[in-house]
Design a protein around this motif. Sequence first.
Motif, PDB file in Angstrom:
ATOM      1  N   HIS A   1       6.670   9.347   5.134  1.00  0.00           N
ATOM      2  CA  HIS A   1       6.247  10.503   4.341  1.00  0.00           C
ATOM      3  C   HIS A   1       4.965  10.128   3.631  1.00  0.00           C
ATOM      4  N   SER A   2       4.336  11.129   3.068  1.00  0.00           N
ATOM      5  CA  SER A   2       3.238  10.825   2.160  1.00  0.00           C
ATOM      6  C   SER A   2       3.816  10.081   0.971  1.00  0.00           C
ATOM      7  N   PHE A   3       3.072   9.209   0.411  1.00  0.00           N
ATOM      8  CA  PHE A   3       3.387   8.423  -0.785  1.00  0.00           C
ATOM      9  C   PHE A   3       4.400   7.307  -0.550  1.00  0.00           C
TER      10      PHE A   3
ATOM     11  N   PRO B   1       5.759   3.799   0.165  1.00  0.00           N
ATOM     12  CA  PRO B   1       5.167   2.465   0.100  1.00  0.00           C
ATOM     13  C   PRO B   1       5.262   1.791   1.464  1.00  0.00           C
ATOM     14  N   VAL B   2       4.246   1.094   1.811  1.00  0.00           N
ATOM     15  CA  VAL B   2       4.255   0.332   3.061  1.00  0.00           C
ATOM     16  C   VAL B   2       3.591  -1.004   2.778  1.00  0.00           C
ATOM     17  N   THR B   3       3.845  -1.942   3.638  1.00  0.00           N
ATOM     18  CA  THR B   3       3.089  -3.186   3.545  1.00  0.00           C
ATOM     19  C   THR B   3       2.254  -3.277   4.813  1.00  0.00           C
ATOM     20  N   VAL B   4       1.002  -3.532   4.627  1.00  0.00           N
ATOM     21  CA  VAL B   4       0.143  -3.616   5.795  1.00  0.00           C
ATOM     22  C   VAL B   4      -0.587  -4.939   5.791  1.00  0.00           C
ATOM     23  N   ARG B   5      -0.954  -5.337   6.959  1.00  0.00           N
ATOM     24  CA  ARG B   5      -1.742  -6.557   7.076  1.00  0.00           C
ATOM     25  C   ARG B   5      -3.189  -6.157   7.278  1.00  0.00           C
ATOM     26  N   LEU B   6      -4.016  -6.702   6.421  1.00  0.00           N
ATOM     27  CA  LEU B   6      -5.428  -6.382   6.502  1.00  0.00           C
ATOM     28  C   LEU B   6      -6.152  -7.523   7.184  1.00  0.00           C
TER      29      LEU B   6
ATOM     30  N   GLY C   1       0.825  -1.190   0.000  1.00  0.00           N
ATOM     31  CA  GLY C   1       0.000   0.000   0.000  1.00  0.00           C
ATOM     32  C   GLY C   1       0.860   1.241   0.000  1.00  0.00           C
ATOM     33  N   TYR C   2       0.227   2.376  -0.004  1.00  0.00           N
ATOM     34  CA  TYR C   2       0.969   3.631   0.017  1.00  0.00           C
ATOM     35  C   TYR C   2       0.362   4.550   1.052  1.00  0.00           C
ATOM     36  N   VAL C   3       1.224   5.366   1.636  1.00  0.00           N
ATOM     37  CA  VAL C   3       0.732   6.355   2.597  1.00  0.00           C
ATOM     38  C   VAL C   3       0.141   7.506   1.808  1.00  0.00           C
ATOM     39  N   LEU C   4      -1.096   7.783   2.047  1.00  0.00           N
ATOM     40  CA  LEU C   4      -1.751   8.854   1.299  1.00  0.00           C
ATOM     41  C   LEU C   4      -1.633  10.173   2.062  1.00  0.00           C
ATOM     42  N   PHE C   5      -1.917  10.118   3.323  1.00  0.00           N
ATOM     43  CA  PHE C   5      -1.790  11.303   4.170  1.00  0.00           C
ATOM     44  C   PHE C   5      -1.069  10.898   5.437  1.00  0.00           C
ATOM     45  N   VAL C   6      -0.387  11.849   6.000  1.00  0.00           N
ATOM     46  CA  VAL C   6       0.152  11.631   7.332  1.00  0.00           C
ATOM     47  C   VAL C   6      -0.648  12.517   8.267  1.00  0.00           C
ATOM     48  N   ARG C   7      -1.277  11.900   9.219  1.00  0.00           N
ATOM     49  CA  ARG C   7      -2.036  12.685  10.189  1.00  0.00           C
ATOM     50  C   ARG C   7      -1.323  12.665  11.527  1.00  0.00           C
ATOM     51  N   LYS C   8      -1.900  13.379  12.452  1.00  0.00           N
ATOM     52  CA  LYS C   8      -1.212  13.571  13.712  1.00  0.00           C
ATOM     53  C   LYS C   8      -1.045  12.283  14.493  1.00  0.00           C
ATOM     54  N   ASN C   9      -2.062  11.440  14.444  1.00  0.00           N
ATOM     55  CA  ASN C   9      -1.937  10.198  15.198  1.00  0.00           C
ATOM     56  C   ASN C   9      -2.203   8.982  14.328  1.00  0.00           C
ATOM     57  N   ALA C  10      -2.140   9.169  13.023  1.00  0.00           N
ATOM     58  CA  ALA C  10      -2.454   8.049  12.152  1.00  0.00           C
ATOM     59  C   ALA C  10      -1.870   8.260  10.764  1.00  0.00           C
ATOM     60  N   LEU C  11      -1.804   7.171  10.046  1.00  0.00           N
ATOM     61  CA  LEU C  11      -1.437   7.242   8.636  1.00  0.00           C
ATOM     62  C   LEU C  11      -2.658   6.820   7.839  1.00  0.00           C
TER      63      LEU C  11
END
Lengths: 982, 296
Positions: A919-921, A923-928, A858-868
């Motif tokens: 950062h925004s954009f 790439p990350v791997t997440v477990r769904l 996946g990709y980080v779309l936004f970086v928020r204060k307590n979440a991605l």
Amino acid sequence: MQTLREFTRKTKRGNILKIVREHYLRDDIGCGSELCRECFQNEVYQLTAQHANQSTLFKFPHYLVLDTNVVLDQIDVLEEDVLRNVVVLTTVLNEVKHKSSSIYKRFNEIVHDRTRNFYVFVNEHHKDTYADREPDETANDRNDRAIRLATKWYDDHLQASQSTKEFERSGRAATRVILLTDDAGNRAKAEAEGILVTSAAEYVKSLEDFPLLIDKLSHKTFENEKKGLPQYPPHLSMKELLEGLRQNKLLQGAFQASRENYLEGSVSVEKFEKGILIQGREALNRAVDGDLVAVELLPEAEWSAPSEIVLEEKNVYADEVPSEERAEDEKDMLKQVRAAASSAERTPTGRIVGIVRRKWRQYCGILQPSLIEDTTRHIFVPADRKIPRIRIETRQAAKLQNQRIIVTIDTWPRNSRYPHGHFVRSLGPLGDMATENEVILLEHDVPHCKFSDEVLSFLPQMPWTITEEDYAKRVDLRDLYICSVDPPGCTDIDDALHCRELPNGNLEVGVHIADVSHFIRPGNALDKEAAARGTTVYLVGKRIDMVPELLSSNLCSLVGGVERFAFSCVWEVDNEANVLSKRFHKSVIKSKRAMTYEEAQVIIDDATQQNEIAKSLRNLNRLAKILKKRRMDSGALVLASPEIRFQVDSETHEPLEVEVKQMRETNSMVEEFMLLANITVAEHIATEFSECAVLRRHPRPPPTNFDPLVKAARYQGFQVDIDSGLELSHSLDKCVKADNPYFNTMIRILTTRCMMQAVYFISGSLQKEEFFHYGLAAPIYTHFTSPIRRYSDIMVHRLLAASIGADSTYAQLLERKSNEELCHNLNYRHKMAQYAGRASVALNTHLFFRGKEEDEEGYVLFVRKNALQVLIPKYGLEGTLYLKSDKDGKDGLERTKSEIVFTFNEEDYTQRCGDVVFHSFDPVTVRLSLDSSNVQHEKLIFRLVKPYIKGFSVETATDGSDGQAVAAPPPSKKTKKDKKKK
Amino acid sequence: MAYVALSEAEKTYILHGVEDDFRCDGRSRRDYRPMDLETGLVSNASGSARLRLANTDILVGVKTEIDVPNPLTPDFGKLEFFVDCSANATPEFEGRGGSDLAQELILSLQNAYESPLAFDYRTLCLIPGQQCWKLYIDILILECGGNLHDAVSLAAKAALFNTKLPRVTATLLDAGITDLIISDNPYDCTRIGIETVPLLVTVCKIGDYCLVDPSAEEEVCSTVSVVVSVSMRNGKAFLSGTHLTGGGAMHRDTMRNCLDLGLAIGEHLDRLLTKMLNLEQERVGPKRPQTIGFLK
């Protein structure tokens, strides 16, 4: 007999008039009871012995008289087919009508239902029951007295009828009349006057056969208000509110709760572009999403900024008092917000001081499991996150536990954390596809009931044939090689194309649109229903039609090999796709073939195919490419939004497979010609009807909308130019990263979110320059090509038909005002249809992940204060990956360890933990996985896999559950950290 | 004025009767003919009264309206009289026939009511300088039997007594602008104080003598009459206006006598009227009277 009614009224000009009306009293109004031998009865008896109410409180047969407050508060009870033999007084009807038109409408439906035995007694005009207003009597008291008078009269009247010898001999118990009222004062007075009286609640409880009806009782006053510490400031009285509004001390607007943070919301006020921010429980002061509220603006020193925290309310239980812990939670949040506010952009902030009008409706949701068994008090969790939880009382909690239910709000007293409501009905078992779809439709206000018989009566008679007359009126295009290209499984085909070479070397291109306006004649019930629905709503595996299926899938649909009516738009173009001439006419066509995009693509690519269809498709494709290029050059935007399709099991309707929608050349081919047709028609009707043409515009977004996009791109080293559509389009093309192929798409997704909504409007209501369609870079645009699924297109068809003399006009077609209202409704329906579609996709995603656990790129779309905010391209799925900041220590989730600290950098919007920076954009791997621990509210959980942060990420090993992450962090990590500190 | 044909002999007979203080109908010079008075009988009006003085029949209705006060008198309300001489009264009133008489009556009423001491215009004020009540006193002459001035003023006073103004509360808006809110209870009303409201007394000179309440025939015999408007204040009668009618002139002493007579009679008349009105109100109560009687 005659009397007079006097009242004073203030006219609009401020004059005060005394108005006197003659009021006639009659002696020929029947009582409607079959027992009565005296009254003149002009209709069938409404009050009969066949349907008696079985009450333990009154063990003899009886009729009921309802007080106004019972009708207003207990309409849900009345709607149940339980209470019979009810006398409805006109005094009550008038009062209900005056106080709530929606309840009046519902009540009227009950009254008109013959099987319910509701009898309307015109007590205001009966000579014995008319109550003239006494001096020093309020209107309310007078109505109460009129109701008591009528009840008393009824009782006496019936007793007189039943005192005959004949009746006594029959041995039947005498029928009495009982007044139901929830007004204690009225009750006391009635008792003093010798009237049988009880409260609605008492009476409903006494109904032996319907114990569950109690749940439907509205609880204006819950019994247990003992722990009555007010938790909210009081609302101002209506008078104070109006005064404040008039003096501009207060501002009025619609309250919108935040989807992400339950302690935040905003009020849209005309004067402020962005609306007024409301933060904190006390400032929100019991406003529910949609309410019309009065806001007091805080002094500028106390203004704040919207927090970027995602805050979800944790589970609470019905009996809990707000614990200190939670209060602290809230304080923390506010503190954070304040801190943020000092630095970030501050916006006007206010607090809600009163509610001008409640917009409470019925809410779908589920019951939260209660800690205590056999309790009747429960907490209801609405499906819509913007709605607070609702406290209800029910005795059937166990039965409702796994069901979707509907609840309505009654009151929200100061001393209750949550509003009080009551159970209305159950939709069905949780997780059931039909139930869930129903929820989505209800929540998005999509009209989805079956078409009424009246609507269906306007459908053409089957078998339907084309008459000679029709041929005479229309251009015969049956010989042309017309074909349609649509997605697979499409049954409502509303467009078809043809292209042929003309003797002079030019090409003739025709777009043929289903002639729906031929079947739907203006003003009839079918037309009204379609106009109210506005659009067809597509859910996964389900379609809610705007017009009945006979039209949408048969008579209007341009299926292959069948003669159909069409509205044609035909151009003569040269080989460079320049339009030389155009014409519109109604026609009869016979589509040679209905293809899918894939089939059409195969035909185009297969050089061996040289038949007429293949040739015309190739020509169309070639022209489309030229048109597209031309459009791009003038600044049309290519936007992206992650779109997916579900393969749905035909039996269970459960999603089997997810695939991202594929874009083929042929998609774009059809699209180009539809755009061309729409623009051509828009130009035509706008010139023909300068005041009332239905058009569609897409306003240019204000530059501030682009802020997140520009910022995000800048951190990646790209400059996004937003001065014009053309520049934006070019700079988007340049945003390409070799190592991140998905980067460009993501930038486009972000761009899409900066856009405004495209809306329908009436040409007379705006200046010509404002007609512009930003996304398509077209000076004028409308919708013409999908009349089967959009009502706007039907309007456009009618306008076009009128302008070329193919159909007659009618008054409303050219009336600006009614068209404007229509556009308003269409815009609303479209928005809701869109949301409903998205909700349906989300629902199916959940179902898809049930019992699965997958690691996805996946990709980080936004970086928020307590979440991605993470986007999974494969599923077009977006979700939140919660990070822990150092304060949130007591979430109850185990993975928290004080060592794992994410620091948020406001400068460049990054989150840092140790040496891992997001950062925004990135790439990350997440477990769904689907969090089914809460059976009621399943949610998709994102857990970090890569980059690996010890103690936070899930282990890549096979059983990577949360449990083991608690293990003490290895020393290596600490050293890393220490190093960093130095 | 309605014309009554009278022969010389008849006139002489009337004249002699006046000289002997024994008029044709048996009255003395200071006596009024019998009166019938009924109030509150026009339900559409805010106040109404009907007076029958022997053959003279008058119906008065008071309508209310919100108006802006005159800038010179910002705390005064407004009053407007209108007299309609119905052709029912006498055929001569047909068309514009009654307009001169109507005008004369309006003028004498306006004259009598002009002084703020005679009618307290402040009670009609809602918000000084912004809003006030304007009362339309519509007088309908149904039958002429002489002595119209007196009858009209009595009926007007009774109608004002009967007038109920809806209770109005004002709320302050921005910039001192106010908004009126009316009470929703139709019985919640304010009344107009009628203590000082003037009455007209016509003192008629026939021969060498003055008399009150002339009948139509006596009016024909009179050369001059003076209409005295009497306003009561603190139990004392004051003159609030005079007005001469008829062709003749009057000696100063006679004039003084006439005024004194008018004041004395006016005071008496006012006392009786007030008493009767209060009596009627007590009998009817605050509710609307049952719909019986005249006009029903």
